[in-house]
Design a protein around this motif. Sequence first.
Motif, PDB file in Angstrom:
ATOM      1  N   VAL A 172      38.725  -9.800 -30.160  1.00 54.04           N
ATOM      2  CA  VAL A 172      39.796 -10.698 -29.720  1.00 54.04           C
ATOM      3  C   VAL A 172      39.287 -11.503 -28.526  1.00 54.04           C
ATOM      4  O   VAL A 172      38.734 -10.948 -27.574  1.00 54.04           O
ATOM      5  CB  VAL A 172      41.076  -9.929 -29.335  1.00 54.04           C
ATOM      6  CG1 VAL A 172      42.146 -10.900 -28.853  1.00 54.04           C
ATOM      7  CG2 VAL A 172      41.602  -9.155 -30.529  1.00 54.04           C
ATOM      8  N   LYS A 173      39.479 -12.801 -28.658  1.00 55.60           N
ATOM      9  CA  LYS A 173      38.908 -13.709 -27.656  1.00 55.60           C
ATOM     10  C   LYS A 173      40.004 -14.504 -26.963  1.00 55.60           C
ATOM     11  O   LYS A 173      40.951 -14.957 -27.603  1.00 55.60           O
ATOM     12  CB  LYS A 173      37.960 -14.657 -28.390  1.00 55.60           C
ATOM     13  CG  LYS A 173      37.514 -15.897 -27.664  1.00 55.60           C
ATOM     14  CD  LYS A 173      36.446 -16.558 -28.529  1.00 55.60           C
ATOM     15  CE  LYS A 173      36.200 -17.990 -28.197  1.00 55.60           C
ATOM     16  NZ  LYS A 173      35.128 -18.563 -29.026  1.00 55.60           N
ATOM     17  N   PHE A 174      39.856 -14.652 -25.684  1.00 55.89           N
ATOM     18  CA  PHE A 174      40.715 -15.529 -24.889  1.00 55.89           C
ATOM     19  C   PHE A 174      39.832 -16.701 -24.480  1.00 55.89           C
ATOM     20  O   PHE A 174      38.987 -16.571 -23.597  1.00 55.89           O
ATOM     21  CB  PHE A 174      41.250 -14.771 -23.669  1.00 55.89           C
ATOM     22  CG  PHE A 174      42.374 -15.484 -22.970  1.00 55.89           C
ATOM     23  CD1 PHE A 174      43.657 -15.437 -23.482  1.00 55.89           C
ATOM     24  CD2 PHE A 174      42.153 -16.181 -21.795  1.00 55.89           C
ATOM     25  CE1 PHE A 174      44.709 -16.087 -22.836  1.00 55.89           C
ATOM     26  CE2 PHE A 174      43.198 -16.837 -21.145  1.00 55.89           C
ATOM     27  CZ  PHE A 174      44.482 -16.786 -21.669  1.00 55.89           C
ATOM     28  N   ALA A 175      40.008 -17.805 -25.185  1.00 54.29           N
ATOM     29  CA  ALA A 175      39.034 -18.893 -25.054  1.00 54.29           C
ATOM     30  C   ALA A 175      39.345 -19.806 -23.875  1.00 54.29           C
ATOM     31  O   ALA A 175      40.506 -20.037 -23.540  1.00 54.29           O
ATOM     32  CB  ALA A 175      39.009 -19.704 -26.340  1.00 54.29           C
ATOM     33  N   ASN A 176      38.298 -20.318 -23.276  1.00 61.10           N
ATOM     34  CA  ASN A 176      38.434 -21.397 -22.308  1.00 61.10           C
ATOM     35  C   ASN A 176      39.003 -22.603 -23.055  1.00 61.10           C
ATOM     36  O   ASN A 176      38.440 -23.029 -24.062  1.00 61.10           O
ATOM     37  CB  ASN A 176      37.035 -21.714 -21.744  1.00 61.10           C
ATOM     38  CG  ASN A 176      37.043 -22.853 -20.749  1.00 61.10           C
ATOM     39  OD1 ASN A 176      37.789 -23.820 -20.904  1.00 61.10           O
ATOM     40  ND2 ASN A 176      36.203 -22.753 -19.749  1.00 61.10           N
ATOM     41  N   PRO A 177      40.125 -23.154 -22.592  1.00 57.50           N
ATOM     42  CA  PRO A 177      40.747 -24.230 -23.366  1.00 57.50           C
ATOM     43  C   PRO A 177      39.884 -25.487 -23.426  1.00 57.50           C
ATOM     44  O   PRO A 177      40.024 -26.285 -24.343  1.00 57.50           O
ATOM     45  CB  PRO A 177      42.060 -24.500 -22.624  1.00 57.50           C
ATOM     46  CG  PRO A 177      41.865 -23.955 -21.247  1.00 57.50           C
ATOM     47  CD  PRO A 177      40.887 -22.832 -21.365  1.00 57.50           C
ATOM     48  N   ALA A 178      38.996 -25.661 -22.476  1.00 54.85           N
ATOM     49  CA  ALA A 178      38.139 -26.850 -22.487  1.00 54.85           C
ATOM     50  C   ALA A 178      36.918 -26.622 -23.369  1.00 54.85           C
ATOM     51  O   ALA A 178      36.721 -27.299 -24.373  1.00 54.85           O
ATOM     52  CB  ALA A 178      37.714 -27.207 -21.071  1.00 54.85           C
ATOM     53  N   SER A 179      36.113 -25.662 -23.019  1.00 59.54           N
ATOM     54  CA  SER A 179      34.845 -25.465 -23.724  1.00 59.54           C
ATOM     55  C   SER A 179      34.989 -24.615 -24.968  1.00 59.54           C
ATOM     56  O   SER A 179      34.149 -24.660 -25.851  1.00 59.54           O
ATOM     57  CB  SER A 179      33.844 -24.785 -22.789  1.00 59.54           C
ATOM     58  OG  SER A 179      34.219 -23.430 -22.585  1.00 59.54           O
ATOM     59  N   ARG A 180      36.047 -23.856 -25.029  1.00 58.07           N
ATOM     60  CA  ARG A 180      36.316 -22.906 -26.126  1.00 58.07           C
ATOM     61  C   ARG A 180      35.320 -21.744 -26.145  1.00 58.07           C
ATOM     62  O   ARG A 180      35.271 -20.986 -27.105  1.00 58.07           O
ATOM     63  CB  ARG A 180      36.402 -23.621 -27.470  1.00 58.07           C
ATOM     64  CG  ARG A 180      37.376 -24.829 -27.430  1.00 58.07           C
ATOM     65  CD  ARG A 180      38.667 -24.546 -28.143  1.00 58.07           C
ATOM     66  NE  ARG A 180      39.734 -25.474 -27.719  1.00 58.07           N
ATOM     67  CZ  ARG A 180      40.804 -25.776 -28.436  1.00 58.07           C
ATOM     68  NH1 ARG A 180      40.980 -25.244 -29.622  1.00 58.07           N
ATOM     69  NH2 ARG A 180      41.744 -26.582 -27.975  1.00 58.07           N
ATOM     70  N   TYR A 181      34.526 -21.620 -25.114  1.00 55.87           N
ATOM     71  CA  TYR A 181      33.774 -20.379 -24.920  1.00 55.87           C
ATOM     72  C   TYR A 181      34.771 -19.291 -24.510  1.00 55.87           C
ATOM     73  O   TYR A 181      35.928 -19.583 -24.176  1.00 55.87           O
ATOM     74  CB  TYR A 181      32.748 -20.540 -23.796  1.00 55.87           C
ATOM     75  CG  TYR A 181      31.415 -21.094 -24.235  1.00 55.87           C
ATOM     76  CD1 TYR A 181      30.369 -20.249 -24.575  1.00 55.87           C
ATOM     77  CD2 TYR A 181      31.195 -22.471 -24.280  1.00 55.87           C
ATOM     78  CE1 TYR A 181      29.139 -20.751 -24.964  1.00 55.87           C
ATOM     79  CE2 TYR A 181      29.966 -22.983 -24.673  1.00 55.87           C
ATOM     80  CZ  TYR A 181      28.943 -22.117 -25.019  1.00 55.87           C
ATOM     81  OH  TYR A 181      27.730 -22.606 -25.406  1.00 55.87           O
ATOM     82  N   ALA A 182      34.296 -18.041 -24.467  1.00 51.46           N
ATOM     83  CA  ALA A 182      35.182 -16.954 -24.093  1.00 51.46           C
ATOM     84  C   ALA A 182      35.364 -16.907 -22.572  1.00 51.46           C
ATOM     85  O   ALA A 182      34.388 -16.873 -21.831  1.00 51.46           O
ATOM     86  CB  ALA A 182      34.612 -15.628 -24.580  1.00 51.46           C
ATOM     87  N   ILE A 183      36.627 -16.926 -22.130  1.00 51.78           N
ATOM     88  CA  ILE A 183      36.917 -16.543 -20.739  1.00 51.78           C
ATOM     89  C   ILE A 183      36.795 -15.026 -20.699  1.00 51.78           C
ATOM     90  O   ILE A 183      36.206 -14.459 -19.786  1.00 51.78           O
ATOM     91  CB  ILE A 183      38.333 -16.990 -20.345  1.00 51.78           C
ATOM     92  CG1 ILE A 183      38.346 -18.502 -20.276  1.00 51.78           C
ATOM     93  CG2 ILE A 183      38.785 -16.307 -19.057  1.00 51.78           C
ATOM     94  CD1 ILE A 183      39.029 -19.129 -19.155  1.00 51.78           C
TER      95      ILE A 183
END
Lengths: 263, 788, 155
Positions: A172-183
Amino acid sequence: MYDFNYHRPGSVDEAVGLINEDAKLLAGGQSLLPTMKLRLAQPSDVIDLGGIPGLSDISVDGSTVTIGATATHASVAASGAVAGAIPALADLASGIGDTQVRNVGTIGGSVANADPAADYPAAVLGLGATLHTNSRTIAADDFFTGIFETALAENEILTKVSFPVPEAAAYVKFANPASRYAIVGVFVAKTSDGVRVAVTGAGGSAFRASAMETALNANFSASALDGIAVASDDLNNDLHASAEYRAHLVSVMAKRAVQAAGG
Amino acid sequence: MSSETGIGASVRRKEDKRFLTGKGRYLDDINRPGQAYGVFLRSPHAFAKIKSIDTTEAGKAPGVVAIYTGADLAADGIGGLICGWAITSKDGEPHKAPAHPAIAVDTVRHVGDQVAFVIADSLAQAKDAAELIEVDYEELTPVVSGADALASGAPQVHDDVPGNLCYDWELGDPAAVDAAFAAAAHVTKMDIYNNRLVPNAMEPRAAIGDFDSGTDEIVLYTTSQNPHVARLVLSAFVGIAPEHKLRVVAPDVGGGFGSKIFIYAEETVCAWAARKIDRPVKWTAERSESFLSDAHGRDHHTTAELAMDANGKFLGLRVNTIANMGAYLSTFATSVPSYLYATLLAGQYTTPAIYANVKAVFTNTAPVDAYRGAGRPEATYVVERMVERAARDLGISPVELRKRNFIAPDAYPYETPVIMTYDSGNYPLNMDTALKLIDYDGYAARKAESESQGKKRGIGFSSFIEACGIAPSAAVGSLGAGVGLWESAQVRFNPTGGVTVFTGSHSHGQGHETTFAQLITEHLGVPIENVEISHGDTGKVPFGMGTYGSRSLAVGGSAIMRAVDKIVEKGKKVAAHLMEASVEDIEHAKGVFKVAGTDKQVTMAEVAFAAYVPHNYPPDLEPGMDETAFYDPTNFTFPAGTHIAEVEIDPETGVVEVVDWAASDDFGNVINPMIVEGQIHGGVAQGVGQALLENAVYDSETGQLLTGSYMDYTMPRADDFPSLKVETTNTPCPGNPLGVKGCGEAGAIAAPAALMNAITDALGVEIDMPATREKVWRAAQAVQQAAE
Amino acid sequence: MPNVSMTVNGKAVSAEVEPRTLLVQFLREKLSLTGTHVGCDTSQCGACVVHINGKSVKACTTLALQNEGAEVTTIEGLAQNGELHPMQAAFKEHHGLQCGFCTPGMVMSAIDLVKTHPNPDEKTIREGLEGNICRCTGYQNIVKAVKTAADNMGG
């Protein structure tokens, strides 16, 4: 970008022979090329692994999924064999970057680059994968050594990653809304050797959350993680999320992963 | 609807084919013979003295044609960039306008400030060479926030601007407001931050300077919303070339949102350098350059107080705003936080007394200027957050509180205490329409359902107003504008009956090639496929003021209507001659001229042909059918509406999901409903982006832009939105011949307050934009802990 | 300088390139196919999306040389015999574009999306377009267009 010499070797051995200390391996280039475009990297030589036959093969036997280094995220996501054996792995691959990045980016590139916010390191660590190079095998627990750092030697090429098939797993990933990498991304796997919980995005490199593993070994359910949090001291603290928020998210994502894994 | 292609029809866009097949011609698609490439070396520091610049090594690099610095521009007498709107401070002093050289001379004042321009045979060579330039900087301590810049002892961005204060301006009657507060039963007060945004038109800015040594003419291709204004400024103020020797071409432009109104350093330098090297010079921004060098938007710190009587009737509004202007004044920067802002603080309400004080300040950040809405979003945001907060304070429904204070539909013209005269509107109708669209009656059940799943649900309102269709030249002139804000149009019939319309408006996504053609089809009966709209080239179109402020249809379209009137007038004379009747007996409708009371008629095409082949023609009439008109509006237009946002929040993570959106907007008459709806979608998306995702953040210590790419600056994506429910109401605008009001900015003006009101409704606590997930999570945590 | 050969929009092309030449530069500068745009420098906006061997790829993040022998389709290669591709036609019908700058990449991504998801629902479409940024439309009419095109493409 700065200019360089381009090579497209036909074998791993040939590729190894081309390596020098200013060379870079190109295994899709979805991280390397943006870095070079911004002139943040200046390799003398770029060694494109995209032309090596067999290096992108995906195979599944009863207990192991083996993925070649130049297999794209899209091919892993779309692989029925992978989805059948480790659905969490196919699911993770389907959420990396965007469609266009997944069509070109590769597992080998992602794992060897060891971006602290990349998704694959969580699976590698969470499943206890084995990393195969041209000269040896490396256990997942020994592989990620720091920010963008791995156990790979300069003249070593990652050729494939083999993942033992777990009893259950989820990412389960919580993505950085800009880069879409994982926060924060949390990979939870229930294996024959016990539960593994691997976290990406939160720290300098992917790491295992041992307190959570202990709790889940006793009781594989989300509620077992109540009150258990990773310490925020060593977590990333930036514009997108404070260390405190990341620590909180690790717990939330871990619970959601346990639930998704049937716990 | 009058026809399938006339006014009121959702005509599919004429311009789409070229865009859909890759045949659009954007600036970077253009290449001139022998073209060289330029790159700017930009300051890595927010604030520094330039002690020396050494270009020796760079000059020897392969392919380098020339390297220029600020000293070279100065030596050629090239002036600095200007700001075209004069604001007078409350003490009577004119606003401070420090020098703004196109390339920094001795000081850099923000990260990305131009330091040198390198021209080479190829772009890669120019970049390689730029890295070889050695600049010796003496770093200074920067200041980035408007409030910090006003503090005593703050770094001085410009030596000739004491205290960094550009102006200290006021509007309204402070004594009346003081009296209102003295009589108030309740006062609501808020500190409100309107976050800084980077416009991010998808096409980065670019320019090509092209000099013809045979004619001494410079052609500047540039990504502009107003090429004639660019020509005027570059000629009259910067000294690039006389106007008749400077042609400015704005080809297909990939979005503007205000950011391409301004006359920037880069195009100035390209135009100048082309003559210096006698060779075309092209510059195209990379996105990271756009972040550093495009004029940013918003960045207001505001304290507002609203005085009410015991029934929630608004008695007075007091607003104090600090507006961050950045390091230099961009072209229209001074007008945005003054006349485009405080004049709208009445909103849709009868508030009888309003006072605004605005302090505009310099900081070590990119210049700030108009961005979609320009001042009006900031005004609506203040008013609508205050009204929602007041409703919460008073325990009155936010719908009811608004309705108690709306200007009544029969009260027009309505003069506000902040110098605007609203011409028309029906605010309760928009509210009721939006309430139906969102199914307000079902909201309580939806909220209960969310709560049963551990989620928080909120609903928020924004009843916005804007002043568009800018603007009456005399009015803006009296307020300090350096230009008139009329528009031009030329309607040219060809001998075979086709029409080319030359307009001073500029389309960069708005669909003028279709909407304007609909006007001709409607009024002159010319099939829409036989109408061509030409814009964007000062060598072709009459002098025009361009596109911004939702003005193109209300002002540019009205200019076309004036030209159409002239065509009809002349056509009647030709028709009268052809039908051997008297001009007074000729009636015209939709391209057919009839002799009243008979069945005799001639068509517009026949009349046009006769005008160009005048073998049988009135002896006292000029041949040709080609009319030019200028239109100067008599008032602003006042689009208004209500937007309602509904959100669901996951308190565990702070994730806000926009689950529903309703918009009811009064744009007056609508020419092309499909295009209008698209403008609302896009505007709302930008407003949602501001409220939820976007934020330009400078490091307070170093002045570095921390959100300088799409890795860190969150652009709204398709999966950030639900499908919006959009309706229009149509109170015709009495002020222009088309009855239109303008729709381009409405969504961006309305949306931020609606969304923030919904989020804070769900949370039960006020937060500032952007409502990032961490901020929302922290607020939810705090509320929960307070409850425990 | 090394040479690269590939097939672009059905035509064999070949040119000498600096190794650092990106595919998008090759298309725009060497082949004058300027329909493929560049809107960012971090591989996110998607204005440069083309199809390489049938899959959507960001042409700003692949070297021309990596695509030796590849089949490349750009926005210019979609319309056949003057007929718009169903995706292009749907974008026009539903006003799925305003300034048009992101449109070529958006259309190329959308076609790939429909290929991999023949009957996409709204959520699939919205999530499937995360690699393409549009600043004008708010995406709503793009979503509508993709849905219509999916129906018309026989999904």
